[in-house]
Design a protein around this motif. Sequence first.
Motif, PDB file in Angstrom:
ATOM      1  N   GLN A 154       0.838  -1.198   0.000  1.00 28.17           N
ATOM      2  CA  GLN A 154       0.000   0.000   0.000  1.00 28.17           C
ATOM      3  C   GLN A 154       0.874   1.249   0.000  1.00 28.17           C
ATOM      4  O   GLN A 154       0.694   2.153   0.798  1.00 28.17           O
ATOM      5  N   GLN A 168      -6.158   3.520   2.208  1.00 26.13           N
ATOM      6  CA  GLN A 168      -7.330   2.663   2.412  1.00 26.13           C
ATOM      7  C   GLN A 168      -8.324   3.441   3.289  1.00 26.13           C
ATOM      8  O   GLN A 168      -7.964   4.460   3.892  1.00 26.13           O
ATOM      9  N   SER A 170      -9.663   2.099   5.853  1.00 22.64           N
ATOM     10  CA  SER A 170      -9.602   1.485   7.197  1.00 22.64           C
ATOM     11  C   SER A 170      -9.243   2.457   8.332  1.00 22.64           C
ATOM     12  O   SER A 170      -9.695   2.242   9.466  1.00 22.64           O
ATOM     13  N   GLN A 173     -12.063   3.322  10.588  1.00 18.72           N
ATOM     14  CA  GLN A 173     -12.410   2.387  11.682  1.00 18.72           C
ATOM     15  C   GLN A 173     -11.855   2.904  13.006  1.00 18.72           C
ATOM     16  O   GLN A 173     -12.549   2.978  14.011  1.00 18.72           O
ATOM     17  N   ARG A 194      -2.911   5.399  -3.908  1.00 14.54           N
ATOM     18  CA  ARG A 194      -1.731   4.533  -3.856  1.00 14.54           C
ATOM     19  C   ARG A 194      -0.810   4.917  -4.991  1.00 14.54           C
ATOM     20  O   ARG A 194      -1.266   5.336  -6.061  1.00 14.54           O
ATOM     21  N   GLN A 208     -12.933   3.324  -2.038  1.00 15.57           N
ATOM     22  CA  GLN A 208     -13.281   2.148  -1.246  1.00 15.57           C
ATOM     23  C   GLN A 208     -14.499   2.456  -0.394  1.00 15.57           C
ATOM     24  O   GLN A 208     -14.869   3.615  -0.197  1.00 15.57           O
ATOM     25  N   GLU A 210     -15.587   1.200   3.396  1.00 19.57           N
ATOM     26  CA  GLU A 210     -15.211   0.442   4.583  1.00 19.57           C
ATOM     27  C   GLU A 210     -16.470   0.119   5.381  1.00 19.57           C
ATOM     28  O   GLU A 210     -17.420   0.903   5.384  1.00 19.57           O
ATOM     29  N   PHE A 248      -4.696  -9.842   6.448  1.00 20.61           N
ATOM     30  CA  PHE A 248      -4.658  -8.393   6.669  1.00 20.61           C
ATOM     31  C   PHE A 248      -4.158  -8.193   8.092  1.00 20.61           C
ATOM     32  O   PHE A 248      -4.584  -8.930   8.997  1.00 20.61           O
ATOM     33  N   PHE A 250      -4.861  -6.036  10.271  1.00 20.53           N
ATOM     34  CA  PHE A 250      -5.837  -5.492  11.229  1.00 20.53           C
ATOM     35  C   PHE A 250      -7.063  -6.365  11.411  1.00 20.53           C
ATOM     36  O   PHE A 250      -7.996  -6.000  12.115  1.00 20.53           O
ATOM     37  N   THR A 251      -7.093  -7.509  10.739  1.00 28.07           N
ATOM     38  CA  THR A 251      -8.178  -8.472  10.998  1.00 28.07           C
ATOM     39  C   THR A 251      -7.583  -9.856  11.194  1.00 28.07           C
ATOM     40  O   THR A 251      -6.528 -10.175  10.646  1.00 28.07           O
ATOM     41  N   GLY A 282     -12.186  -7.283   0.864  1.00 27.10           N
ATOM     42  CA  GLY A 282     -11.398  -7.936   1.895  1.00 27.10           C
ATOM     43  C   GLY A 282     -12.154  -7.788   3.210  1.00 27.10           C
ATOM     44  O   GLY A 282     -12.852  -6.796   3.422  1.00 27.10           O
ATOM     45  N   ALA A 283     -12.023  -8.779   4.083  1.00 27.63           N
ATOM     46  CA  ALA A 283     -12.793  -8.715   5.324  1.00 27.63           C
ATOM     47  C   ALA A 283     -12.148  -9.563   6.413  1.00 27.63           C
ATOM     48  O   ALA A 283     -11.198 -10.296   6.153  1.00 27.63           O
ATOM     49  N   GLY A 284     -12.660  -9.452   7.616  1.00 26.31           N
ATOM     50  CA  GLY A 284     -12.156 -10.288   8.704  1.00 26.31           C
ATOM     51  C   GLY A 284     -12.672  -9.802  10.043  1.00 26.31           C
ATOM     52  O   GLY A 284     -13.419  -8.810  10.125  1.00 26.31           O
ATOM     53  N   ALA A 305     -14.838  -6.332  10.099  1.00 24.20           N
ATOM     54  CA  ALA A 305     -14.640  -5.185   9.212  1.00 24.20           C
ATOM     55  C   ALA A 305     -14.525  -5.702   7.793  1.00 24.20           C
ATOM     56  O   ALA A 305     -14.176  -6.868   7.566  1.00 24.20           O
ATOM     57  N   PHE A 306     -14.845  -4.847   6.855  1.00 23.14           N
ATOM     58  CA  PHE A 306     -14.640  -5.209   5.445  1.00 23.14           C
ATOM     59  C   PHE A 306     -14.321  -3.955   4.657  1.00 23.14           C
ATOM     60  O   PHE A 306     -14.664  -2.834   5.063  1.00 23.14           O
ATOM     61  N   GLY A 307     -13.603  -4.154   3.559  1.00 25.13           N
ATOM     62  CA  GLY A 307     -13.276  -3.023   2.696  1.00 25.13           C
ATOM     63  C   GLY A 307     -13.510  -3.447   1.261  1.00 25.13           C
ATOM     64  O   GLY A 307     -13.051  -4.500   0.827  1.00 25.13           O
TER      65      GLY A 307
HETATM   66  N1  PHE Z   1      -8.203  -2.055   3.799  1.00 22.49           N
HETATM   67  C1  PHE Z   1      -8.051  -3.296   3.105  1.00 22.49           C
HETATM   68  C2  PHE Z   1      -7.433  -3.017   1.730  1.00 22.49           C
HETATM   69  O1  PHE Z   1      -7.418  -1.899   1.306  1.00 22.49           O
HETATM   70  C3  PHE Z   1      -9.380  -3.988   2.953  1.00 22.49           C
HETATM   71  C4  PHE Z   1      -9.927  -4.470   4.243  1.00 22.49           C
HETATM   72  C5  PHE Z   1     -10.749  -3.671   5.002  1.00 22.49           C
HETATM   73  C6  PHE Z   1      -9.671  -5.726   4.719  1.00 22.49           C
HETATM   74  C7  PHE Z   1     -11.276  -4.114   6.197  1.00 22.49           C
HETATM   75  C8  PHE Z   1     -10.164  -6.195   5.885  1.00 22.49           C
HETATM   76  C9  PHE Z   1     -10.993  -5.381   6.622  1.00 22.49           C
HETATM   77  O2  PHE Z   1      -6.983  -3.915   1.065  1.00 22.49           O
END
Ligand code: PHE
Length: 337
Positions: A154, A168, A170, A173, A194, A208, A210, A248, A250-251, A282-284, A305-307
Amino acid sequence: MKDTLLQIKAEAAESLSDANVDIEAVRIKYLGKKGALTAVLRGMGQISAEERPIIGQLANEIRQYIESAIAEKQEELRYAKLLEKLNKERIDVTVPGAEIPVGRRHPLSIIQRKLEQIFIGMGFEIAEGPEVEYGYYNFEALNIPENHPARDTQDTFYINDKILLRSQTSPVQVRVMEKQRPPIRIISPGRVYRSDAVDATHSPLFHQLEGLVVDKNISFADLKGMLELFAKNMFGGNTKIRFRPHYFPFTEPSAEVDVSCFNCDGKGCRLCKGEGYIEILGAGMVHPNVLRTCNIDPDVYSGFAFGLGIERVVMFKYNIDDMRLLYENDVRFLSQF
Ligand code: PHE
């Protein structure tokens, strides 16, 4: 005498036949107090008694003639003027109207709104965060310490050592969890950056969305159920979702999530490049370190969380194969949505 009168009549008629005649001048010249006809009538005294009625009658006739000729001419000029005006001010109501170009929403905005509607329908609120962000929120607080290899994927634009363009959504969050106590249920759409070269699937600026849910007893099953509902709402009732294990920082655990292709129902086609599925997010489960950083006790609370990449959804939904089309502002492209 008679000849003079006939001559007056002829002259008056001649003057009035001129298209640009000054009618008032003609009236004065022939019928005015000092006019030609008046002069003749004044001289009636010199005429013999037998001739007088004849000349008198003739003079009267000629005066009436000139008067009506003048009236006729006046009417003619008035009419000509009216015609000219009508012609000049003519409005052709059959000419097609001038089209006023109407703008429309950009496909990215259309999809962003649709996403927001779906999540708002599931009880989410919209949260916002800055695009110019502290490295702390973009990385450290998300369990990505300095020199962590995850930073390489990133790479973004730095304003200085501590401040950057968020790579991102995120960091939102963290900003929300710092201020708000659970239950938390937010989405946060927005621009991210990026340092990528532009090509058909990359852009240094993209979007994105989030999502974050934190409460007691939130499990991976909640994440799965919520995402499935979302996917069906977004891509149609037959849509299936598929989780692939991923990493990831953070998850934990983390997954990449694919949705079955709405075009071929998962069989594989040109749109999904034969895969049957398309990766969209992406998630977790929120990493305990992230909760702790935000003063939320991971032994009491948990969250997911998911993005999601908005461009990816737009390109999939509208079958667009080159991301650059979304940024070039070509109305031939934009007017199709
Ligand atoms: N922020 C991550 C990305 O940009 C996506 C993501 C968000 C993954 C939240 C997990 C939870 O790739």
